[in-house]
Design a protein around this motif. Structure first.
Motif, PDB file in Angstrom:
ATOM      1  N   ILE A  57       0.788  -1.154   0.203  1.00 40.67           N
ATOM      2  CA  ILE A  57      -0.012  -0.108  -0.014  1.00 40.67           C
ATOM      3  C   ILE A  57       0.875   1.300  -0.041  1.00 40.67           C
ATOM      4  O   ILE A  57       0.631   2.353  -0.934  1.00 40.67           O
ATOM      5  CB  ILE A  57      -1.069  -0.123   1.374  1.00 40.67           C
TER       6      ILE A  57
ATOM      7  N   GLY B  94       0.991   4.040  -3.243  1.00 37.73           N
ATOM      8  CA  GLY B  94       0.340   5.395  -2.748  1.00 37.73           C
ATOM      9  C   GLY B  94       1.530   6.458  -3.139  1.00 37.73           C
ATOM     10  O   GLY B  94       1.666   7.294  -3.703  1.00 37.73           O
TER      11      GLY B  94
ATOM     12  N   VAL C  77       2.301   6.880  -7.025  1.00 40.93           N
ATOM     13  CA  VAL C  77       1.214   7.859  -7.357  1.00 40.93           C
ATOM     14  C   VAL C  77       1.577   9.337  -7.188  1.00 40.93           C
ATOM     15  O   VAL C  77       1.764  10.021  -7.797  1.00 40.93           O
ATOM     16  CB  VAL C  77      -0.074   7.431  -7.149  1.00 40.93           C
TER      17      VAL C  77
ATOM     18  N   ALA D 109      -7.927   3.387   3.057  1.00 39.95           N
ATOM     19  CA  ALA D 109      -8.129   3.291   1.657  1.00 39.95           C
ATOM     20  C   ALA D 109      -8.871   4.441   1.260  1.00 39.95           C
ATOM     21  O   ALA D 109      -8.543   4.856  -0.183  1.00 39.95           O
ATOM     22  CB  ALA D 109      -8.850   1.821   1.340  1.00 39.95           C
ATOM     23  N   TRP D 110      -9.973   4.921   1.668  1.00 34.50           N
ATOM     24  CA  TRP D 110     -10.657   5.921   1.178  1.00 34.50           C
ATOM     25  C   TRP D 110      -9.918   7.236   1.132  1.00 34.50           C
ATOM     26  O   TRP D 110     -10.093   7.997   0.430  1.00 34.50           O
ATOM     27  CB  TRP D 110     -12.168   6.181   2.124  1.00 34.50           C
TER      28      TRP D 110
ATOM     29  N   LEU E  85      -6.506   7.406   0.837  1.00 35.25           N
ATOM     30  CA  LEU E  85      -5.753   7.154  -0.403  1.00 35.25           C
ATOM     31  C   LEU E  85      -6.670   7.622  -1.554  1.00 35.25           C
ATOM     32  O   LEU E  85      -5.994   8.145  -2.870  1.00 35.25           O
ATOM     33  CB  LEU E  85      -4.981   6.043  -0.153  1.00 35.25           C
ATOM     34  N   LEU E  86      -7.709   7.120  -1.851  1.00 33.67           N
ATOM     35  CA  LEU E  86      -8.771   7.130  -2.983  1.00 33.67           C
ATOM     36  C   LEU E  86      -8.839   8.638  -3.165  1.00 33.67           C
ATOM     37  O   LEU E  86      -8.822   9.428  -4.265  1.00 33.67           O
ATOM     38  CB  LEU E  86      -9.887   6.151  -3.045  1.00 33.67           C
ATOM     39  N   LEU E  87      -9.383   9.288  -2.048  1.00 30.12           N
ATOM     40  CA  LEU E  87      -9.643  10.855  -2.115  1.00 30.12           C
ATOM     41  C   LEU E  87      -8.445  11.745  -2.516  1.00 30.12           C
ATOM     42  O   LEU E  87      -8.558  12.513  -3.148  1.00 30.12           O
ATOM     43  CB  LEU E  87     -10.095  11.179  -0.597  1.00 30.12           C
ATOM     44  N   THR E  88      -7.214  11.375  -1.913  1.00 35.36           N
ATOM     45  CA  THR E  88      -5.955  12.073  -2.353  1.00 35.36           C
ATOM     46  C   THR E  88      -5.715  11.841  -3.885  1.00 35.36           C
ATOM     47  O   THR E  88      -5.217  12.588  -4.498  1.00 35.36           O
ATOM     48  CB  THR E  88      -4.750  11.500  -1.443  1.00 35.36           C
ATOM     49  N   LEU E  89      -5.869  10.492  -4.375  1.00 37.53           N
ATOM     50  CA  LEU E  89      -5.694  10.421  -5.744  1.00 37.53           C
ATOM     51  C   LEU E  89      -6.561  11.433  -6.606  1.00 37.53           C
ATOM     52  O   LEU E  89      -5.980  12.068  -7.448  1.00 37.53           O
ATOM     53  CB  LEU E  89      -6.115   8.945  -5.980  1.00 37.53           C
ATOM     54  N   PHE E  90      -7.815  11.481  -6.157  1.00 34.35           N
ATOM     55  CA  PHE E  90      -8.819  12.327  -6.906  1.00 34.35           C
ATOM     56  C   PHE E  90      -8.250  13.660  -6.940  1.00 34.35           C
ATOM     57  O   PHE E  90      -8.522  14.552  -7.777  1.00 34.35           O
ATOM     58  CB  PHE E  90     -10.127  12.146  -6.440  1.00 34.35           C
TER      59      PHE E  90
END
Length: 173
Positions: A58, A62, A65, A148-149, A151-156
């Motif tokens: 993980i 991250g 990215v 996990a949420w 990390l997904l928010l950071t990616l967006f």
């Protein structure tokens, strides 16, 4: 095995100093990989191989990215290297800070706390990681989902900031 723990901990500290003192993402990425590897090595030695594997995968996913987008945004023709004078000064200051903190709080640390989990008892029937996976999912499952949420928010957020010339927030600056 204690010597291996010393090697992992010192490589972890020096890699953290290398990451913190270097302003260029190109040269700090190697330090991040060493930090992740040595930190997961310490977790493995203390009886958590599954947790170490999950954190390593993980964290490196991250990190790659974030590194890709920061390298795209900070495209410098001549980035600072580890041998340049400002980076060496920062590294020296950080090293003095680490040594000062070690001297300040070093009275409570003993070498026996660096012994791996499997060497603490002579005739144990269980390994140190026997209940680790079940405990991680029962007690830490919610935190795993929240992580996990995040990390997904950071990616967006990073994707929105670096979208392009017409709509990105950083491109207008």
């Amino acid at each position: 095995m204690t010597l291996l723990m010393y090697l992992l901990m010192f490589s972890w500290i020096f890699a953290l100093i290398a990451v913190a003192s270097n302003p260029s993402p190109f040269f700090a990425a190697l330090g991040l990989v060493v930090v992740a590897g040595s930190g997961c090595g310490v977790l493995i030695a203390h009886g958590g191989p599954f947790l170490s594997l999950v954190l390593f995968l993980i964290y490196l996913g991250g990190m790659l990215v974030v590194f890709a987008y920061s390298a795209a945004l900070a495209a410098e023709p001549h980035p600072e290297t580890w041998g340049s004078e400002p980076v060496l000064i920062y590294a020296g200051v950080y090293l003095l800070g680490v040594v000062g903190a070690a001297v300040l709080v070093g009275g409570g640390w003993y070498e026996s706390s660096w012994v791996p989990a499997d060497e603490l008892s002579e005739l144990s029937m269980f390994r140190g990681d026997m209940g680790g996976v079940a405990l991680m999912y029962s007690s830490g499952g919610g935190m795993l989902v929240i992580g996990a949420w995040v990390l997904l928010l950071t990616l967006f957020v990073v994707l929105e900031l670096t979208r392009g010339l017409s709509r990105g927030a950083l491109r207008a600056v």
